[in-house]
Design a protein around this motif. Structure first.
Motif, PDB file in Angstrom:
ATOM      1  N   GLU A  48     -10.559  -5.216   0.609  1.00 14.33           N
ATOM      2  CA  GLU A  48      -9.877  -4.643  -0.556  1.00 14.33           C
ATOM      3  C   GLU A  48      -8.371  -4.914  -0.420  1.00 14.33           C
ATOM      4  O   GLU A  48      -7.808  -4.715   0.647  1.00 14.33           O
ATOM      5  N   PRO A  49      -7.710  -5.395  -1.495  1.00 17.75           N
ATOM      6  CA  PRO A  49      -6.257  -5.613  -1.416  1.00 17.75           C
ATOM      7  C   PRO A  49      -5.537  -4.317  -1.030  1.00 17.75           C
ATOM      8  O   PRO A  49      -5.829  -3.251  -1.551  1.00 17.75           O
ATOM      9  N   LEU A  50      -4.615  -4.446  -0.107  1.00 20.01           N
ATOM     10  CA  LEU A  50      -3.882  -3.277   0.398  1.00 20.01           C
ATOM     11  C   LEU A  50      -2.623  -3.052  -0.437  1.00 20.01           C
ATOM     12  O   LEU A  50      -1.512  -2.993   0.073  1.00 20.01           O
ATOM     13  N   THR A  51      -2.834  -2.900  -1.737  1.00 17.51           N
ATOM     14  CA  THR A  51      -1.715  -2.784  -2.673  1.00 17.51           C
ATOM     15  C   THR A  51      -0.949  -1.475  -2.548  1.00 17.51           C
ATOM     16  O   THR A  51       0.146  -1.354  -3.099  1.00 17.51           O
ATOM     17  N   PHE A  52      -1.496  -0.525  -1.807  1.00 20.38           N
ATOM     18  CA  PHE A  52      -0.808   0.751  -1.611  1.00 20.38           C
ATOM     19  C   PHE A  52       0.283   0.662  -0.534  1.00 20.38           C
ATOM     20  O   PHE A  52       1.086   1.582  -0.387  1.00 20.38           O
ATOM     21  N   THR A 107      -3.865  -9.709   2.205  1.00 18.07           N
ATOM     22  CA  THR A 107      -4.936  -9.169   1.359  1.00 18.07           C
ATOM     23  C   THR A 107      -4.584  -9.147  -0.122  1.00 18.07           C
ATOM     24  O   THR A 107      -5.459  -8.908  -0.949  1.00 18.07           O
ATOM     25  N   SER A 108      -3.332  -9.369  -0.449  1.00 18.79           N
ATOM     26  CA  SER A 108      -2.881  -9.213  -1.831  1.00 18.79           C
ATOM     27  C   SER A 108      -2.016 -10.404  -2.234  1.00 18.79           C
ATOM     28  O   SER A 108      -1.348 -11.003  -1.395  1.00 18.79           O
ATOM     29  N   ALA A 186       1.259  -5.753  -9.221  1.00 20.16           N
ATOM     30  CA  ALA A 186       0.017  -5.586  -9.961  1.00 20.16           C
ATOM     31  C   ALA A 186      -0.861  -4.626  -9.147  1.00 20.16           C
ATOM     32  O   ALA A 186      -1.423  -5.001  -8.135  1.00 20.16           O
ATOM     33  N   TYR A 187      -0.910  -3.375  -9.582  1.00 18.23           N
ATOM     34  CA  TYR A 187      -1.691  -2.375  -8.828  1.00 18.23           C
ATOM     35  C   TYR A 187      -3.103  -2.336  -9.328  1.00 18.23           C
ATOM     36  O   TYR A 187      -3.504  -2.352 -10.375  1.00 18.23           O
TER      37      TYR A 187
END
Length: 187
Positions: A48-52, A107-108, A186-187
């Protein structure tokens, strides 16, 4: 008569770490650059993209800046132990930042800055100077730390006067870069 160490000669502790400082100072930017270009999804690794992470590592940059200030404040007030603790915490924060930064970029997709006009030039000036100085500060931090470990406080103080403002600039501009690019994630 006891042989006195020439203050210009490295002592055993410094000699022990000199090669390591060179290796780490080269390896970190090279490995980060390589990992920056690797996307795990391209290798069939479904993560999972670690956008946080960007706001978290921006806060870590801010905490690093505060720790640096507290470290300088402590030593100016004669509290060596607090100074040591604050500086070690600042180093730890920098390492945690680096791990999170690499994890995010593996990841992102990178955010693209969308500002236009003069602010775009300001953003890229801050970003590029931040990147260049973040590479330059690695050996400075390591050398400064080793001088303290070796109890060469005269040399430690001398190089710390160079290291501190650069490290502070890197920490503060890390926060500024995040704040400027945050609207384009881009969240």
């Amino acid at each position: 008569m006891e042989k006195q160490l020439n203050s210009d000669q490295p002592n055993t502790i410094e000699n022990k770490f000199n090669k390591l400082i060179i290796i780490v100072s080269i390896a970190i930017p090279v490995v980060v650059a390589i990992l920056f270009g690797i996307k795990l999804k391209d290798y069939g690794i479904n993560v999972e993209p670690l956008t946080f992470l960007p706001p978290i590592y921006a806060v870590i940059n801010g905490v690093t800046a505060m720790l640096l200030i507290l470290g300088v404040y402590s030593i100016k007030n004669g509290n060596k132990k607090a100074h040591q603790n604050f500086m070690q915490a600042a180093i730890a924060c920098s390492v945690v930042f680096l791990v999170m930064y690499v994890a995010y970029h593996m990841t992102s997709d990178s955010a693209v800055y969308g500002g236009v006009g003069f602010i775009r030039y300001i953003y890229f000036f801050i970003l590029i100077s931040h990147i260049i100085l973040s590479i330059a500060v690695i050996p400075l931090v390591l050398i400064t730390y080793v001088k303290a470990l070796a109890e060469r406080f005269d040399k430690h103080k001398k190089i710390a006067k160079i290291t501190f403002p650069i490290w502070m600039y890197v920490a503060v501009t890390g926060v500024i870069v995040y704040l400027m690019i945050a609207p384009y994630y881009a969240y």
